[in-house]
Design a protein around this motif. Structure first.
Motif, PDB file in Angstrom:
ATOM      1  N   MET A  84     -84.665   5.862 -29.511  1.00  0.00           N
ATOM      2  CA  MET A  84     -84.667   7.165 -30.183  1.00  0.00           C
ATOM      3  C   MET A  84     -85.525   7.147 -31.439  1.00  0.00           C
ATOM      4  SD  MET A  84     -83.260   9.567 -28.586  1.00  0.00           S
ATOM      5  CE  MET A  84     -83.290  10.736 -29.943  1.00  0.00           C
ATOM      6  N   MET A  85     -85.586   6.003 -32.106  1.00  0.00           N
ATOM      7  CA  MET A  85     -86.484   5.882 -33.256  1.00  0.00           C
ATOM      8  C   MET A  85     -87.930   6.110 -32.836  1.00  0.00           C
ATOM      9  SD  MET A  85     -85.302   2.754 -35.743  1.00  0.00           S
ATOM     10  CE  MET A  85     -86.711   3.062 -36.814  1.00  0.00           C
ATOM     11  N   ALA A  86     -88.313   5.459 -31.734  1.00  0.00           N
ATOM     12  CA  ALA A  86     -89.696   5.576 -31.258  1.00  0.00           C
ATOM     13  C   ALA A  86     -90.023   7.002 -30.830  1.00  0.00           C
ATOM     14  CB  ALA A  86     -89.920   4.600 -30.104  1.00  0.00           C
ATOM     15  N   ILE A  87     -89.037   7.706 -30.265  1.00  0.00           N
ATOM     16  CA  ILE A  87     -89.263   9.081 -29.804  1.00  0.00           C
ATOM     17  C   ILE A  87     -89.310  10.059 -30.978  1.00  0.00           C
ATOM     18  CG2 ILE A  87     -88.230  10.994 -28.505  1.00  0.00           C
ATOM     19  CD1 ILE A  87     -87.099   8.886 -26.559  1.00  0.00           C
ATOM     20  N   SER A  88     -88.400   9.888 -31.927  1.00  0.00           N
ATOM     21  CA  SER A  88     -88.246  10.889 -32.986  1.00  0.00           C
ATOM     22  C   SER A  88     -89.278  10.766 -34.093  1.00  0.00           C
ATOM     23  CB  SER A  88     -86.840  10.801 -33.594  1.00  0.00           C
ATOM     24  OG  SER A  88     -86.610   9.525 -34.158  1.00  0.00           O
ATOM     25  N   SER A  89     -89.851   9.591 -34.290  1.00  0.00           N
ATOM     26  CA  SER A  89     -90.804   9.419 -35.385  1.00  0.00           C
ATOM     27  C   SER A  89     -92.034  10.320 -35.248  1.00  0.00           C
ATOM     28  CB  SER A  89     -91.223   7.948 -35.500  1.00  0.00           C
ATOM     29  OG  SER A  89     -92.051   7.743 -36.611  1.00  0.00           O
ATOM     30  N   PRO A  90     -92.716  10.353 -34.083  1.00  0.00           N
ATOM     31  CA  PRO A  90     -93.857  11.282 -33.974  1.00  0.00           C
ATOM     32  C   PRO A  90     -93.437  12.747 -34.018  1.00  0.00           C
ATOM     33  CG  PRO A  90     -93.429  10.179 -31.866  1.00  0.00           C
ATOM     34  CD  PRO A  90     -92.586   9.503 -32.889  1.00  0.00           C
ATOM     35  N   LEU A 139     -70.882   4.728 -27.302  1.00  0.00           N
ATOM     36  CA  LEU A 139     -71.862   3.851 -27.941  1.00  0.00           C
ATOM     37  C   LEU A 139     -73.284   4.386 -27.764  1.00  0.00           C
ATOM     38  CD1 LEU A 139     -70.468   0.320 -26.982  1.00  0.00           C
ATOM     39  CD2 LEU A 139     -70.106   1.623 -29.092  1.00  0.00           C
ATOM     40  N   ILE A 140     -73.598   4.878 -26.572  1.00  0.00           N
ATOM     41  CA  ILE A 140     -74.943   5.421 -26.329  1.00  0.00           C
ATOM     42  C   ILE A 140     -75.219   6.613 -27.242  1.00  0.00           C
ATOM     43  CG2 ILE A 140     -76.374   6.652 -24.646  1.00  0.00           C
ATOM     44  CD1 ILE A 140     -75.080   4.898 -22.477  1.00  0.00           C
ATOM     45  N   VAL A 141     -74.236   7.522 -27.349  1.00  0.00           N
ATOM     46  CA  VAL A 141     -74.432   8.727 -28.163  1.00  0.00           C
ATOM     47  C   VAL A 141     -74.554   8.376 -29.643  1.00  0.00           C
ATOM     48  CG1 VAL A 141     -73.351  10.870 -28.948  1.00  0.00           C
ATOM     49  CG2 VAL A 141     -73.308  10.265 -26.518  1.00  0.00           C
ATOM     50  N   THR A 142     -73.645   7.534 -30.147  1.00  0.00           N
ATOM     51  CA  THR A 142     -73.675   7.212 -31.576  1.00  0.00           C
ATOM     52  C   THR A 142     -74.899   6.375 -31.934  1.00  0.00           C
ATOM     53  OG1 THR A 142     -72.171   5.353 -31.122  1.00  0.00           O
ATOM     54  CG2 THR A 142     -71.200   7.389 -31.973  1.00  0.00           C
ATOM     55  N   TYR A 143     -75.241   5.407 -31.104  1.00  0.00           N
ATOM     56  CA  TYR A 143     -76.424   4.587 -31.385  1.00  0.00           C
ATOM     57  C   TYR A 143     -77.700   5.422 -31.264  1.00  0.00           C
ATOM     58  CZ  TYR A 143     -73.382   0.460 -30.988  1.00  0.00           C
ATOM     59  OH  TYR A 143     -72.392  -0.483 -31.159  1.00  0.00           O
ATOM     60  N   GLY A 144     -77.744   6.306 -30.274  1.00  0.00           N
ATOM     61  CA  GLY A 144     -78.903   7.177 -30.130  1.00  0.00           C
ATOM     62  C   GLY A 144     -79.029   8.146 -31.291  1.00  0.00           C
ATOM     63  N   LEU A 145     -77.901   8.708 -31.744  1.00  0.00           N
ATOM     64  CA  LEU A 145     -77.923   9.629 -32.878  1.00  0.00           C
ATOM     65  C   LEU A 145     -78.381   8.907 -34.141  1.00  0.00           C
ATOM     66  CD1 LEU A 145     -77.279  12.500 -33.887  1.00  0.00           C
ATOM     67  CD2 LEU A 145     -74.927  11.737 -34.323  1.00  0.00           C
ATOM     68  N   PHE A 146     -77.934   7.672 -34.308  1.00  0.00           N
ATOM     69  CA  PHE A 146     -78.379   6.890 -35.457  1.00  0.00           C
ATOM     70  C   PHE A 146     -79.892   6.653 -35.382  1.00  0.00           C
ATOM     71  CE2 PHE A 146     -79.293   3.255 -38.061  1.00  0.00           C
ATOM     72  CZ  PHE A 146     -78.441   3.399 -39.151  1.00  0.00           C
ATOM     73  N   GLY A 147     -80.378   6.314 -34.199  1.00  0.00           N
ATOM     74  CA  GLY A 147     -81.813   6.114 -34.021  1.00  0.00           C
ATOM     75  C   GLY A 147     -82.620   7.367 -34.319  1.00  0.00           C
ATOM     76  N   LEU A 148     -82.064   8.545 -33.963  1.00  0.00           N
ATOM     77  CA  LEU A 148     -82.722   9.812 -34.291  1.00  0.00           C
ATOM     78  C   LEU A 148     -82.904   9.940 -35.800  1.00  0.00           C
ATOM     79  CD1 LEU A 148     -83.677  12.735 -33.623  1.00  0.00           C
ATOM     80  CD2 LEU A 148     -81.261  13.419 -33.794  1.00  0.00           C
ATOM     81  N   GLY A 149     -81.845   9.659 -36.553  1.00  0.00           N
ATOM     82  CA  GLY A 149     -81.930   9.755 -38.006  1.00  0.00           C
ATOM     83  C   GLY A 149     -82.884   8.739 -38.598  1.00  0.00           C
ATOM     84  N   ALA A 150     -82.812   7.494 -38.110  1.00  0.00           N
ATOM     85  CA  ALA A 150     -83.680   6.440 -38.633  1.00  0.00           C
ATOM     86  C   ALA A 150     -85.152   6.710 -38.321  1.00  0.00           C
ATOM     87  CB  ALA A 150     -83.255   5.091 -38.060  1.00  0.00           C
ATOM     88  N   GLY A 151     -85.428   7.330 -37.175  1.00  0.00           N
ATOM     89  CA  GLY A 151     -86.803   7.656 -36.821  1.00  0.00           C
ATOM     90  C   GLY A 151     -87.336   8.858 -37.563  1.00  0.00           C
ATOM     91  N   MET A 152     -86.484   9.842 -37.807  1.00  0.00           N
ATOM     92  CA  MET A 152     -86.910  11.064 -38.487  1.00  0.00           C
ATOM     93  C   MET A 152     -87.266  10.846 -39.946  1.00  0.00           C
ATOM     94  SD  MET A 152     -87.054  14.226 -37.208  1.00  0.00           S
ATOM     95  CE  MET A 152     -86.981  14.855 -35.529  1.00  0.00           C
ATOM     96  N   ILE A 180     -82.491  16.728 -40.907  1.00  0.00           N
ATOM     97  CA  ILE A 180     -82.093  16.187 -39.605  1.00  0.00           C
ATOM     98  C   ILE A 180     -81.742  14.705 -39.737  1.00  0.00           C
ATOM     99  CG2 ILE A 180     -82.894  15.619 -37.277  1.00  0.00           C
ATOM    100  CD1 ILE A 180     -84.623  18.140 -37.369  1.00  0.00           C
ATOM    101  N   ALA A 181     -82.574  13.958 -40.446  1.00  0.00           N
ATOM    102  CA  ALA A 181     -82.327  12.522 -40.617  1.00  0.00           C
ATOM    103  C   ALA A 181     -81.010  12.277 -41.336  1.00  0.00           C
ATOM    104  CB  ALA A 181     -83.478  11.880 -41.396  1.00  0.00           C
ATOM    105  N   GLY A 182     -80.802  12.968 -42.461  1.00  0.00           N
ATOM    106  CA  GLY A 182     -79.569  12.774 -43.214  1.00  0.00           C
ATOM    107  C   GLY A 182     -78.334  13.142 -42.419  1.00  0.00           C
ATOM    108  N   ALA A 183     -78.404  14.260 -41.704  1.00  0.00           N
ATOM    109  CA  ALA A 183     -77.256  14.688 -40.899  1.00  0.00           C
ATOM    110  C   ALA A 183     -76.968  13.698 -39.772  1.00  0.00           C
ATOM    111  CB  ALA A 183     -77.520  16.077 -40.331  1.00  0.00           C
ATOM    112  N   ALA A 184     -78.014  13.215 -39.104  1.00  0.00           N
ATOM    113  CA  ALA A 184     -77.826  12.282 -37.993  1.00  0.00           C
ATOM    114  C   ALA A 184     -77.251  10.950 -38.472  1.00  0.00           C
ATOM    115  CB  ALA A 184     -79.151  12.050 -37.266  1.00  0.00           C
ATOM    116  N   LEU A 185     -77.764  10.434 -39.590  1.00  0.00           N
ATOM    117  CA  LEU A 185     -77.246   9.173 -40.130  1.00  0.00           C
ATOM    118  C   LEU A 185     -75.796   9.323 -40.570  1.00  0.00           C
ATOM    119  CD1 LEU A 185     -80.330   8.009 -42.263  1.00  0.00           C
ATOM    120  CD2 LEU A 185     -79.556   7.054 -40.087  1.00  0.00           C
ATOM    121  N   THR A 186     -75.480  10.456 -41.196  1.00  0.00           N
ATOM    122  CA  THR A 186     -74.117  10.683 -41.674  1.00  0.00           C
ATOM    123  C   THR A 186     -73.133  10.792 -40.505  1.00  0.00           C
ATOM    124  OG1 THR A 186     -74.965  11.861 -43.612  1.00  0.00           O
ATOM    125  CG2 THR A 186     -72.657  12.194 -43.065  1.00  0.00           C
ATOM    126  N   LEU A 187     -73.462  11.635 -39.522  1.00  0.00           N
ATOM    127  CA  LEU A 187     -72.546  11.870 -38.408  1.00  0.00           C
ATOM    128  C   LEU A 187     -72.345  10.611 -37.557  1.00  0.00           C
ATOM    129  CD1 LEU A 187     -73.759  15.420 -37.306  1.00  0.00           C
ATOM    130  CD2 LEU A 187     -71.634  14.844 -38.498  1.00  0.00           C
TER     131      LEU A 187
END
Length: 484
Positions: free
Chosen positions: A313-319, A360-373, A336-343
């Motif tokens: 998700m980091m690789a997808i969300s960064s671009p 685990l997939i949802v929470t780890y993916g959501l974290f990756g979204l925040g870290a990539g954004m 988006i990043a702050g909300a994803a990392l917080t949630l």
């Protein structure tokens, strides 16, 4: 260049420089997968595991700006070769470490070498790819390698730890490092700045004292007691070093840390965001690795594969973050990043011994979204918050902020875990880690708030005033950029 075939040689130079970034980036994630086995093999506590990470990241954070200035002054290829040699040697020695103390010492050696690689490599790329379009493409490849190393780290670590043990995670750097040393000597041209920045050994010394004493106090606090004279003394030493820097650096013509930058709210907020976001990522990897292997009993390979939604998700969300920023500014990616990392981290505070794959997939993916954004708007905030002529120095300071976040994330979250742990890791982890997850959720919320504040009209006005305080064309400095 032309004697060997300009285009082909430039490609090889880019590959060599990217290999250095790959090793440094891979090291940040691959070692985390090996922590449980390192702890078991070397019979170490949580604090010992923290120092395995912090010994590397503290040195990296402390020396980045110094190494960048040295590359400009002495020669980028020379510093790059020294960095490659030290990092490769440190990796080999880590794989042979007979005890925790030796492992930490060799990790420090890795950190010294690692601090030289990225500033020198980026300077080499800038010099070799002189055409703006070619340089932009090269930097794009450079950024992509950072995401690739992050994605491959957990899987590569799982395979190596599962097949040959934790010492194998350090073997991965050796062939890459040796090949890069040889290719650098044969193909990479040397270059240096027309006018290199003056060395600041006094400032450099106190930066190391400040960061090292702070990390020591945080990591050793749970075992020695937070109110013990020993720990209080290290906290005071860190504060005294900071006070000295605040008084000494403004008096220098070319300071190691130019505190005038921090009058710009976008710049200050970007660096604070970097510390919060990277600290959250470091704490996430530290706790997640222990949870998957010590609580769930997953093999290192299975743990690495379970972590994959995060780097993917980091690789997808960064671009995507870059495109959103280009169209509407940095506020939306920050939110988006702050909300994803917080949630995600708040949800992970509810982990149980039987948390299912979907959770685990949802929470780890959501974290990756925040870290990539968050990475793109951080870099934008740094660059837009200071004059363009000072971009190199500002970028180096931001790189140090990212590595400081890496150090503090492991130090703080690990210390909270150690202070609350009762009994074995398997039995007591979930309760002990609860506060750590909420600390990370607080950091995620700070990212959101800082993102909103730093994109106001008032914040932009402070950046304009800061720009006006600098001369039109001061001496350029190296851009020491490390993503993530």
């Amino acid at each position: 260049m032309a004697a060997v075939g300009g285009s082909g040689r430039r490609t090889i130079v880019l590959a060599v420089c990217c290999s250095a970034l790959f090793m440094v980036g891979l090291d940040n994630t691959i070692v985390n997968v090996g922590l449980p086995e390192i702890g078991s093999s070397l019979h170490t506590s949580v604090a010992g595991l923290q120092w395995t990470i912090a010994g590397y990241t503290i040195v990296l954070a402390s020396l980045l700006m110094f190494s960048g200035a040295a590359a400009d002054r002495i020669g980028r290829r020379t510093i790059f070769q020294v960095g490659l040699s030290l990092f490769t040697l440190g990796s080999w020695l880590c794989s042979l470490a007979p005890s925790l103390a030796w492992l930490i010492a060799f990790r420090v050696l890795q950190g010294i070498g690692g601090s030289m690689l990225n500033p020198a490599a980026l300077g080499i790329i800038t010099n070799v790819f002189s055409a703006p379009k070619d340089r932009a493409k090269a930097i794009g490849v450079w950024d992509g390698v950072s995401g690739l190393s992050m994605a491959l780290g957990p899987v590569a670590g799982g395979i190596l730890v599962g097949s040959v043990g934790w010492r194998g995670i350090f073997w991965a750097n050796i062939p890459v490092g040796l090949a890069a040393i040889a290719l650098t000597a044969l193909l990479v041209p040397d270059s240096k700045a027309d006018r290199g920045r003056e060395a600041d050994p006094v400032g450099q010394f106190f930066v190391i004292v400040m960061l090292a004493s702070l990390a020591y106090a945080i990591i050793q606090g749970p075992s020695d007691g937070w109110t013990s004279p020993y720990i209080v003394g290290f906290f005071l030493l860190s504060l005294l070093a900071l006070a000295f820097l605040l008084r000494y650096e403004p008096r220098r013509a070319e300071p190691l840390i130019d505190f005038r930058f921090f009058k710009s709210v976008p710049f200050s907020a970007a660096n604070a965001t970097a510390v919060c976001a990277i600290a959250t990522s470091a704490g996430f990897l530290f706790l997640t690795t222990l949870y998957l292997q010590d609580v769930r009993g997953f093999s290192p390979l299975r743990a690495g594969l379970t972590l994959l939604p995060m780097p993917v998700m980091m690789a997808i969300s960064s671009p995507i973050s870059g495109r959103i920023l280009a169209r509407g500014g940095p506020r939306v990616p920050f939110v988006i990043a702050g909300a994803a990392l917080t949630l995600s981290t708040a949800a992970l505070s509810q982990l149980s011994p039987t948390s299912g794959p979907l959770f685990l997939i949802v929470t780890y993916g959501l974290f990756g979204l925040g870290a990539g954004m968050v990475n793109v708007p951080i870099s934008n905030g740094v660059m837009s918050g200071v004059p363009r002529s000072q971009a190199g120095v500002a970028s180096g300071m931001n790189s140090s902020s990212r590595q400081l976040g890496q150090s503090l994330g492991v130090a703080i979250v690990g210390s909270v875990l150690a202070a609350s742990l009762r009994g074995s890791m398997h039995a007591g982890f979930l309760t002990a880690a609860h506060a750590g997850w909420w600390i990370m959720a607080g950091c995620g919320y700070a990212v959101l708030v800082l993102g909103v504040v730093s994109t106001t009209g008032w914040a932009r006005a402070t950046a304009d005033r800061t720009t006006a305080t600098f001369s039109a064309d001061p001496a350029p400095a190296v851009a020491a950029v490390i993503q993530g």
